[in-house]
Scaffold this active site. Sequence first.
Site, PDB file in Angstrom:
ATOM      1  N   CYS A 157       3.236   0.324  -8.739  1.00  0.00           N
ATOM      2  CA  CYS A 157       3.570  -1.116  -8.646  1.00  0.00           C
ATOM      3  C   CYS A 157       4.398  -1.871  -9.508  1.00  0.00           C
ATOM      4  O   CYS A 157       3.654  -1.665 -10.484  1.00  0.00           O
ATOM      5  CB  CYS A 157       2.608  -1.931  -7.795  1.00  0.00           C
ATOM      6  SG  CYS A 157       2.040  -1.420  -6.218  1.00  0.00           S
ATOM      7  N   CYS A 174      -2.052   1.476  -4.329  1.00  0.00           N
ATOM      8  CA  CYS A 174      -0.777   2.082  -4.877  1.00  0.00           C
ATOM      9  C   CYS A 174      -0.860   2.506  -6.290  1.00  0.00           C
ATOM     10  O   CYS A 174      -0.101   2.997  -6.737  1.00  0.00           O
ATOM     11  CB  CYS A 174       0.404   1.271  -4.348  1.00  0.00           C
ATOM     12  SG  CYS A 174       0.445  -0.258  -5.204  1.00  0.00           S
ATOM     13  N   CYS A 228       0.941  -1.301  -0.135  1.00  0.00           N
ATOM     14  CA  CYS A 228      -0.003   0.040  -0.103  1.00  0.00           C
ATOM     15  C   CYS A 228       0.861   1.274  -0.122  1.00  0.00           C
ATOM     16  O   CYS A 228       2.170   1.237   0.090  1.00  0.00           O
ATOM     17  CB  CYS A 228      -1.106  -0.002   1.094  1.00  0.00           C
ATOM     18  SG  CYS A 228      -0.433   0.152   2.989  1.00  0.00           S
TER      19      CYS A 228
END
Length: 137
Positions: free
Chosen positions: A87, A83, A9
């Site tokens: 990522c 996120c 996160c």
Amino acid sequence: MKPTVLFVCIHNAGRSQMAAGYLRELSGGAVEVRSGGSEPGDSINPIAVQAMAEEGIDISEAVPQLMTTEQVQASDVVITMGCGDVCPVFPGKRYEDWELADPKGRPLEEVRAIRDDIRSRVEKLLAGLVPAGVQEA
């Protein structure tokens, strides 16, 4: 070889730490658990710590960490929680995006609901990773 799960996160201070705490506890060591953030915070959300303590899980010693490309590469499953596109994605990895409210700044009652949602998702994830009877929950 046990499966490896990475929870990500933004601040690695609430959702990902709660999910990691649950998976460590519920898997009984049958899963290697990692967590990280795209912009790690300074400390764990104290309300998240309190909510998990109610479940008998201590995440108070956890430290927000930067998620690394190496962690993603070394994980079998990558669970993202808000996120966005930060990522890294690698072919052959299993990815899931869990849409969960950020517990930051929320009262305990709301964080409990987020915590309970995370537990439900972790239980489903674990059931698909580890054969029944292997985990000690």
